[in-house]
Design a protein around this motif. Structure first.
Motif, PDB file in Angstrom:
ATOM      1  N   UNK A  10       0.036   2.235   0.166  1.00  0.00           N
ATOM      2  CA  UNK A  10      -0.478   1.009  -0.265  1.00  0.00           C
ATOM      3  C   UNK A  10      -0.547   1.152  -2.048  1.00  0.00           C
ATOM      4  N   UNK A  11       0.114   0.419  -2.649  1.00  0.00           N
ATOM      5  CA  UNK A  11       0.295   0.256  -4.138  1.00  0.00           C
ATOM      6  C   UNK A  11      -0.410  -0.706  -4.753  1.00  0.00           C
ATOM      7  N   UNK A  12      -0.709  -1.677  -4.143  1.00  0.00           N
ATOM      8  CA  UNK A  12      -1.574  -2.813  -4.597  1.00  0.00           C
ATOM      9  C   UNK A  12      -2.627  -3.333  -3.510  1.00  0.00           C
ATOM     10  N   UNK A  13      -3.544  -4.160  -3.853  1.00  0.00           N
ATOM     11  CA  UNK A  13      -4.205  -4.784  -2.759  1.00  0.00           C
ATOM     12  C   UNK A  13      -3.674  -5.397  -1.490  1.00  0.00           C
ATOM     13  N   UNK A  14      -2.633  -6.191  -1.995  1.00  0.00           N
ATOM     14  CA  UNK A  14      -1.696  -6.655  -0.758  1.00  0.00           C
ATOM     15  C   UNK A  14      -1.368  -5.665   0.260  1.00  0.00           C
ATOM     16  N   UNK A  15      -0.518  -4.843  -0.320  1.00  0.00           N
ATOM     17  CA  UNK A  15       0.329  -3.692   0.400  1.00  0.00           C
ATOM     18  C   UNK A  15      -0.964  -2.934   1.530  1.00  0.00           C
ATOM     19  N   UNK A  16      -2.109  -2.666   0.686  1.00  0.00           N
ATOM     20  CA  UNK A  16      -3.457  -2.057   1.350  1.00  0.00           C
ATOM     21  C   UNK A  16      -3.839  -2.816   2.432  1.00  0.00           C
ATOM     22  N   UNK A  17      -3.934  -4.168   2.321  1.00  0.00           N
ATOM     23  CA  UNK A  17      -4.406  -5.049   3.256  1.00  0.00           C
ATOM     24  C   UNK A  17      -3.528  -5.216   4.616  1.00  0.00           C
ATOM     25  N   UNK A  18      -2.121  -5.111   4.270  1.00  0.00           N
ATOM     26  CA  UNK A  18      -1.248  -4.944   5.556  1.00  0.00           C
ATOM     27  C   UNK A  18      -1.330  -3.659   6.351  1.00  0.00           C
ATOM     28  N   UNK A  19      -1.611  -2.669   5.496  1.00  0.00           N
ATOM     29  CA  UNK A  19      -1.818  -1.489   6.142  1.00  0.00           C
ATOM     30  C   UNK A  19      -3.106  -1.290   7.067  1.00  0.00           C
ATOM     31  N   UNK A  20      -4.067  -1.832   6.479  1.00  0.00           N
ATOM     32  CA  UNK A  20      -5.444  -1.964   7.263  1.00  0.00           C
ATOM     33  C   UNK A  20      -5.117  -2.829   8.485  1.00  0.00           C
ATOM     34  N   UNK A  21      -4.735  -3.734   8.382  1.00  0.00           N
ATOM     35  CA  UNK A  21      -4.581  -4.738   9.536  1.00  0.00           C
ATOM     36  C   UNK A  21      -3.649  -4.137  10.505  1.00  0.00           C
ATOM     37  N   UNK A  22      -2.808  -3.381  10.251  1.00  0.00           N
ATOM     38  CA  UNK A  22      -1.739  -2.597  11.132  1.00  0.00           C
ATOM     39  C   UNK A  22      -2.709  -1.801  12.131  1.00  0.00           C
ATOM     40  N   UNK A  23      -3.646  -0.953  10.875  1.00  0.00           N
ATOM     41  CA  UNK A  23      -4.463   0.078  11.691  1.00  0.00           C
ATOM     42  C   UNK A  23      -5.589  -0.895  12.693  1.00  0.00           C
ATOM     43  N   UNK A  24      -6.028  -1.668  12.238  1.00  0.00           N
ATOM     44  CA  UNK A  24      -6.904  -2.628  13.135  1.00  0.00           C
ATOM     45  C   UNK A  24      -6.458  -2.777  14.296  1.00  0.00           C
ATOM     46  N   UNK A  25      -4.948  -3.209  14.291  1.00  0.00           N
ATOM     47  CA  UNK A  25      -4.409  -3.441  15.531  1.00  0.00           C
ATOM     48  C   UNK A  25      -4.027  -2.366  16.446  1.00  0.00           C
ATOM     49  N   UNK A  26      -3.913  -1.339  16.056  1.00  0.00           N
ATOM     50  CA  UNK A  26      -3.513  -0.159  16.584  1.00  0.00           C
ATOM     51  C   UNK A  26      -5.033   0.385  17.147  1.00  0.00           C
ATOM     52  N   UNK A  27      -6.168   0.401  16.432  1.00  0.00           N
ATOM     53  CA  UNK A  27      -7.124   1.273  16.920  1.00  0.00           C
ATOM     54  C   UNK A  27      -8.016   0.176  17.576  1.00  0.00           C
ATOM     55  N   UNK A  41       6.798  -5.273  10.528  1.00  0.00           N
ATOM     56  CA  UNK A  41       6.640  -5.157   9.306  1.00  0.00           C
ATOM     57  C   UNK A  41       7.904  -6.099   8.714  1.00  0.00           C
ATOM     58  N   UNK A  42       7.228  -7.064   7.920  1.00  0.00           N
ATOM     59  CA  UNK A  42       8.224  -8.105   7.562  1.00  0.00           C
ATOM     60  C   UNK A  42       8.548  -7.466   5.985  1.00  0.00           C
ATOM     61  N   UNK A  43      10.046  -7.779   5.500  1.00  0.00           N
ATOM     62  CA  UNK A  43      10.189  -7.289   4.269  1.00  0.00           C
ATOM     63  C   UNK A  43      10.452  -8.431   3.626  1.00  0.00           C
ATOM     64  N   UNK A  44      10.886  -8.507   2.433  1.00  0.00           N
ATOM     65  CA  UNK A  44      10.896  -9.632   1.534  1.00  0.00           C
ATOM     66  C   UNK A  44      11.429 -10.643   1.799  1.00  0.00           C
TER      67      UNK A  44
END
Length: 186
Positions: A10-27, A41-44
């Motif tokens: 994650x390079x900014x708050x937006x990308x970090x939030x996407x990673x966090x949501x994926x981990x919540x889904x996984x865990x 994982x939707x690209x631009x």
């Protein structure tokens, strides 16, 4: 190109939030409840009606304002020498409609899919195309950003193999839809 097993950074708050949501889904949903889930994982993405915090929408909005005489010919942008694999929003909807038919495996990595365009294009090419569509001359005013990802290109082959889906519009066709939206709206 970025595959599904590429390390997530994650390079900014937006990308970090996407990673966090994926981990919540996984865990939470997958490992605790054994619920089968699919992560996309939707690209631009671009499309008519997108907010002005989207680069393509902002660029088209500026150029249409210049064309209609609503703004001086100064075109403001950051680094446009970066590359993306863009998707039109209608293609995204088409991809999402394929999701219910995907086999849901027990292994979480089997249910992570990149949804991405197949053509790589620079932001500069898109800006030049918008200027061409408007048939205007602009004065470029570029400002840098502290963090800029110069190339973000996804590999959507896994999703294509599972569903047969691929984008129907190329990035310039999708850009024209955004331009036409602003021509009508302004």
């Amino acid at each position: 190109p970025i595959k599904e097993d590429f390390p997530l950074l994650g390079y900014n708050p937006y990308s970090i939030s996407k990673i966090a949501m994926e981990k919540i889904g996984q865990l939470t949903w997958h490992e605790i409840t054994d619920m089968s889930i699919i992560v996309t994982r939707l690209f631009t993405t671009m499309g008519p009606g997108q907010y002005l915090d989207s680069a393509i929408s902002y660029f088209a909005w500026q150029i249409v304002k210049i064309k209609k005489g609503l703004e001086d010919p100064t075109f403001r942008c950051g680094n446009i020498d970066n590359y993306r694999s863009f998707l039109d929003i209608d293609d995204v909807i088409g991809a999402f409609l394929k999701l219910p038919g995907i086999w849901r495996g027990k292994n979480f990595s089997d249910t992570v899919f990149n949804i991405t365009g197949t053509e790589v294009i620079s932001m500069r090419t898109i800006v030049e195309y918008l200027i061409h569509l408007a048939d205007v001359e602009v004065i470029m005013s570029q400002e840098g950003r502290s963090i800029d990802i110069t190339r973000q290109v996804g590999d959507g082959s896994k999703f294509h193999e599972k569903t047969g889906w691929e984008p129907s519009l190329n990035p310039l066709e999708a850009t024209k839809k955004v331009f036409d939206y602003w021509m009508e709206k302004l």
